[in-house]
Design a protein around this motif. Structure first.
Motif, PDB file in Angstrom:
ATOM      1  N   MET A 188      15.861 -35.057  -4.598  1.00  0.00           N
ATOM      2  CA  MET A 188      15.373 -33.801  -4.042  1.00  0.00           C
ATOM      3  C   MET A 188      15.185 -32.770  -5.151  1.00  0.00           C
ATOM      4  O   MET A 188      16.157 -32.378  -5.808  1.00  0.00           O
ATOM      5  N   ASP A 189      13.947 -32.356  -5.346  1.00  0.00           N
ATOM      6  CA  ASP A 189      13.691 -31.146  -6.118  1.00  0.00           C
ATOM      7  C   ASP A 189      13.796 -30.011  -5.114  1.00  0.00           C
ATOM      8  O   ASP A 189      12.940 -29.868  -4.235  1.00  0.00           O
ATOM      9  N   VAL A 190      14.856 -29.232  -5.237  1.00  0.00           N
ATOM     10  CA  VAL A 190      15.159 -28.284  -4.156  1.00  0.00           C
ATOM     11  C   VAL A 190      14.101 -27.199  -4.039  1.00  0.00           C
ATOM     12  O   VAL A 190      13.804 -26.721  -2.934  1.00  0.00           O
ATOM     13  N   MET A 191      13.505 -26.803  -5.174  1.00  0.00           N
ATOM     14  CA  MET A 191      12.484 -25.765  -5.108  1.00  0.00           C
ATOM     15  C   MET A 191      11.200 -26.290  -4.480  1.00  0.00           C
ATOM     16  O   MET A 191      10.624 -25.652  -3.596  1.00  0.00           O
ATOM     17  N   TRP A 192      10.748 -27.489  -4.895  1.00  0.00           N
ATOM     18  CA  TRP A 192       9.513 -28.026  -4.329  1.00  0.00           C
ATOM     19  C   TRP A 192       9.688 -28.364  -2.846  1.00  0.00           C
ATOM     20  O   TRP A 192       8.749 -28.231  -2.055  1.00  0.00           O
ATOM     21  N   THR A 193      10.874 -28.795  -2.477  1.00  0.00           N
ATOM     22  CA  THR A 193      11.143 -29.052  -1.061  1.00  0.00           C
ATOM     23  C   THR A 193      10.965 -27.780  -0.250  1.00  0.00           C
ATOM     24  O   THR A 193      10.276 -27.759   0.779  1.00  0.00           O
ATOM     25  N   HIS A 194      11.577 -26.705  -0.725  1.00  0.00           N
ATOM     26  CA  HIS A 194      11.461 -25.399  -0.069  1.00  0.00           C
ATOM     27  C   HIS A 194      10.015 -24.907  -0.102  1.00  0.00           C
ATOM     28  O   HIS A 194       9.498 -24.379   0.894  1.00  0.00           O
ATOM     29  N   PHE A 195       9.342 -25.078  -1.223  1.00  0.00           N
ATOM     30  CA  PHE A 195       7.975 -24.609  -1.414  1.00  0.00           C
ATOM     31  C   PHE A 195       7.020 -25.254  -0.408  1.00  0.00           C
ATOM     32  O   PHE A 195       6.084 -24.633   0.074  1.00  0.00           O
ATOM     33  N   GLY A 196       7.303 -26.523  -0.077  1.00  0.00           N
ATOM     34  CA  GLY A 196       6.449 -27.238   0.865  1.00  0.00           C
ATOM     35  C   GLY A 196       6.825 -27.034   2.324  1.00  0.00           C
ATOM     36  O   GLY A 196       6.208 -27.638   3.210  1.00  0.00           O
ATOM     37  N   GLY A 197       7.835 -26.216   2.572  1.00  0.00           N
ATOM     38  CA  GLY A 197       8.216 -25.913   3.951  1.00  0.00           C
ATOM     39  C   GLY A 197       9.433 -26.666   4.451  1.00  0.00           C
ATOM     40  O   GLY A 197       9.808 -26.549   5.617  1.00  0.00           O
ATOM     41  N   GLY A 198      10.067 -27.461   3.583  1.00  0.00           N
ATOM     42  CA  GLY A 198      11.276 -28.176   3.978  1.00  0.00           C
ATOM     43  C   GLY A 198      12.518 -27.318   3.795  1.00  0.00           C
ATOM     44  O   GLY A 198      12.528 -26.373   3.005  1.00  0.00           O
ATOM     45  N   ASP A 199      13.553 -27.656   4.508  1.00  0.00           N
ATOM     46  CA  ASP A 199      14.848 -26.976   4.401  1.00  0.00           C
ATOM     47  C   ASP A 199      15.784 -27.907   3.637  1.00  0.00           C
ATOM     48  O   ASP A 199      16.232 -28.926   4.176  1.00  0.00           O
ATOM     49  N   PRO A 200      16.093 -27.601   2.355  1.00  0.00           N
ATOM     50  CA  PRO A 200      16.903 -28.529   1.555  1.00  0.00           C
ATOM     51  C   PRO A 200      18.233 -28.906   2.191  1.00  0.00           C
ATOM     52  O   PRO A 200      18.592 -30.091   2.216  1.00  0.00           O
ATOM     53  N   VAL A 201      18.969 -27.936   2.706  1.00  0.00           N
ATOM     54  CA  VAL A 201      20.287 -28.240   3.283  1.00  0.00           C
ATOM     55  C   VAL A 201      20.138 -29.123   4.520  1.00  0.00           C
ATOM     56  O   VAL A 201      20.851 -30.120   4.683  1.00  0.00           O
ATOM     57  N   ASP A 236       9.009 -19.582 -11.123  1.00  0.00           N
ATOM     58  CA  ASP A 236      10.234 -20.346 -11.402  1.00  0.00           C
ATOM     59  C   ASP A 236      11.235 -19.385 -12.028  1.00  0.00           C
ATOM     60  O   ASP A 236      11.020 -18.886 -13.136  1.00  0.00           O
ATOM     61  N   VAL A 237      12.324 -19.116 -11.307  1.00  0.00           N
ATOM     62  CA  VAL A 237      13.246 -18.062 -11.748  1.00  0.00           C
ATOM     63  C   VAL A 237      14.655 -18.606 -11.955  1.00  0.00           C
ATOM     64  O   VAL A 237      14.972 -19.737 -11.585  1.00  0.00           O
ATOM     65  N   ILE A 238      15.490 -17.790 -12.554  1.00  0.00           N
ATOM     66  CA  ILE A 238      16.892 -18.136 -12.820  1.00  0.00           C
ATOM     67  C   ILE A 238      17.580 -18.511 -11.509  1.00  0.00           C
ATOM     68  O   ILE A 238      17.402 -17.852 -10.484  1.00  0.00           O
ATOM     69  N   LEU A 239      18.368 -19.569 -11.558  1.00  0.00           N
ATOM     70  CA  LEU A 239      19.108 -19.999 -10.371  1.00  0.00           C
ATOM     71  C   LEU A 239      19.935 -18.840  -9.812  1.00  0.00           C
ATOM     72  O   LEU A 239      20.607 -18.132 -10.561  1.00  0.00           O
ATOM     73  N   GLY A 240      19.853 -18.690  -8.493  1.00  0.00           N
ATOM     74  CA  GLY A 240      20.629 -17.638  -7.841  1.00  0.00           C
ATOM     75  C   GLY A 240      19.904 -16.327  -7.691  1.00  0.00           C
ATOM     76  O   GLY A 240      20.406 -15.422  -7.017  1.00  0.00           O
ATOM     77  N   THR A 241      18.719 -16.207  -8.299  1.00  0.00           N
ATOM     78  CA  THR A 241      17.971 -14.947  -8.188  1.00  0.00           C
ATOM     79  C   THR A 241      16.771 -15.072  -7.248  1.00  0.00           C
ATOM     80  O   THR A 241      16.082 -14.088  -7.010  1.00  0.00           O
ATOM     81  N   GLY A 242      16.516 -16.277  -6.732  1.00  0.00           N
ATOM     82  CA  GLY A 242      15.355 -16.498  -5.888  1.00  0.00           C
ATOM     83  C   GLY A 242      15.699 -16.737  -4.428  1.00  0.00           C
ATOM     84  O   GLY A 242      16.711 -16.238  -3.921  1.00  0.00           O
ATOM     85  N   GLU A 243      14.867 -17.540  -3.768  1.00  0.00           N
ATOM     86  CA  GLU A 243      14.975 -17.726  -2.320  1.00  0.00           C
ATOM     87  C   GLU A 243      15.912 -18.854  -1.909  1.00  0.00           C
ATOM     88  O   GLU A 243      16.295 -18.941  -0.745  1.00  0.00           O
ATOM     89  N   LEU A 244      16.260 -19.728  -2.822  1.00  0.00           N
ATOM     90  CA  LEU A 244      17.011 -20.936  -2.464  1.00  0.00           C
ATOM     91  C   LEU A 244      18.488 -20.646  -2.193  1.00  0.00           C
ATOM     92  O   LEU A 244      19.098 -19.818  -2.872  1.00  0.00           O
ATOM     93  N   ASP A 245      19.038 -21.377  -1.221  1.00  0.00           N
ATOM     94  CA  ASP A 245      20.471 -21.295  -0.911  1.00  0.00           C
ATOM     95  C   ASP A 245      21.207 -22.303  -1.806  1.00  0.00           C
ATOM     96  O   ASP A 245      21.595 -23.383  -1.365  1.00  0.00           O
ATOM     97  N   ILE A 246      21.377 -21.945  -3.066  1.00  0.00           N
ATOM     98  CA  ILE A 246      21.985 -22.868  -4.029  1.00  0.00           C
ATOM     99  C   ILE A 246      23.419 -23.245  -3.633  1.00  0.00           C
ATOM    100  O   ILE A 246      23.774 -24.433  -3.663  1.00  0.00           O
ATOM    101  N   PRO A 247      24.270 -22.284  -3.229  1.00  0.00           N
ATOM    102  CA  PRO A 247      25.632 -22.682  -2.824  1.00  0.00           C
ATOM    103  C   PRO A 247      25.631 -23.672  -1.660  1.00  0.00           C
ATOM    104  O   PRO A 247      26.380 -24.654  -1.664  1.00  0.00           O
ATOM    105  N   GLY A 248      24.785 -23.435  -0.659  1.00  0.00           N
ATOM    106  CA  GLY A 248      24.710 -24.356   0.474  1.00  0.00           C
ATOM    107  C   GLY A 248      24.244 -25.735   0.062  1.00  0.00           C
ATOM    108  O   GLY A 248      24.753 -26.754   0.545  1.00  0.00           O
TER     109      GLY A 248
END
Length: 286
Positions: A188-201, A236-248
């Motif tokens: 899973m590329d978590v950013m591309w998954t999110h970018f395409g409309g998927g929910d990584p978690v 493409d931004v620093i982890l934790g500063t964008g839209e992704l739920d990295i902790p989750g």
């Protein structure tokens, strides 16, 4: 009533003991070794392989996903990495190489001492179609079998365009359903998954052990998203500063026992951003 209270207390105690056995409060969320995708240093390899590996070592990375740069043999590259305490658990190949000669792919993977190989892009013209997915499924099942016979795990790296609607789900769901779990795993590329409309978690939960590796990256807040599988480096931004739920994402990945996670920085400020992404990951705890 006393009996009910006792049962509740025992259940709570059991749950706390189970949590204590797995992770304790204050444990790092990043359970996997610190890894990086070689593409993050795409602007540096041509300036010197050893100097680039020195940068990777200085940043604290102990795992690299990639292959030997142009002009360097696999044996030379692995020796340079080993001298810096860097292993190469995973590498990549093109879809066309997997489809045409999976044994040659296996030989290249083994030359690097890797155990995993991924395909990160599928041929398609415009929208990704069922015909594109069917071609991929056939190549994955057949090529993945050859790789498995060589002791190698094949992974498809999700790039976002696979989330085209199909039947009651997406073409990604269709690919999951029709690939053989014995021979085909997923990264899973978590950013591309999110970018395409998927929910990584949600997808980590849904498909569980089919996931064996992650690419960690983040998407700029408010950046436009689509099914192209491509966006500008400014997003493409620093982890934790964008839209992704990295902790989750990390919590769910840890539950699955995912052992390899590679930061991939596709910005134009990778030398400035990567240390900040590393610091962010290290700051996350249970």
């Amino acid at each position: 009533m006393k009996k009910i209270k006792l049962i509740v207390l025992l259940l709570l105690c059991f749950g706390m003991a189970e949590m204590s056995f797995a992770q304790k409060e204050g444990d790092p969320l990043m359970q996997a070794p610190l890894g990086v995708q070689a593409y993050s240093f795409r602007n540096h390899w041509a300036n010197g392989v050893e100097s680039t590996l020195d940068i990777i070592q200085e940043m604290g990375f102990t795992e690299l996903e990639g292959g030997a740069p142009k002009g360097v043999t696999a044996e030379e590259f692995t020796k340079l990495c080993e001298a810096r305490g860097i292993s190469i658990p995973s590498t990549g190949t093109s879809f066309e190489q997997l489809e045409s000669d999976p044994q040659a792919v296996a030989d290249r993977v083994k030359a690097l001492g890797s155990n995993y190989v991924m395909v990160a892009w599928l041929p398609h013209n415009g929208d990704f179609t069922k015909e594109n997915a069917d071609r991929a499924i056939k190549a994955f099942n057949e090529g993945g079998k050859v790789l498995a016979e060589n002791g190698i795990v094949f992974m498809y790296h999700v790039h976002g365009f696979e989330f085209q609607p199909y039947e009651k789900g997406t073409l990604f769901d269709y690919m999951m359903k029709n690939t053989d779990p014995k021979f085909v795993s997923f990264q899973m590329d978590v950013m591309w998954t999110h970018f395409g409309g998927g929910d990584p978690v949600a997808l980590l939960k849904k498909y569980g052990k089919r996931w064996v590796s992650l690419h960690l990256k983040d998407l700029r807040k408010g950046a436009p998203k689509n099914l192209s599988g491509g966006t500008g480096p400014e997003n493409d931004v620093i982890l934790g500063t964008g839209e992704l739920d990295i902790p989750g994402i990390l919590r769910e990945s840890n539950k699955l026992g995912i052992k390899h996670m590679f930061i991939e920085d596709e910005s134009d400020e990778e030398l400035e951003n990567l240390p900040k992404s590393i610091a962010y990951l290290k700051s996350l705890t249970y």
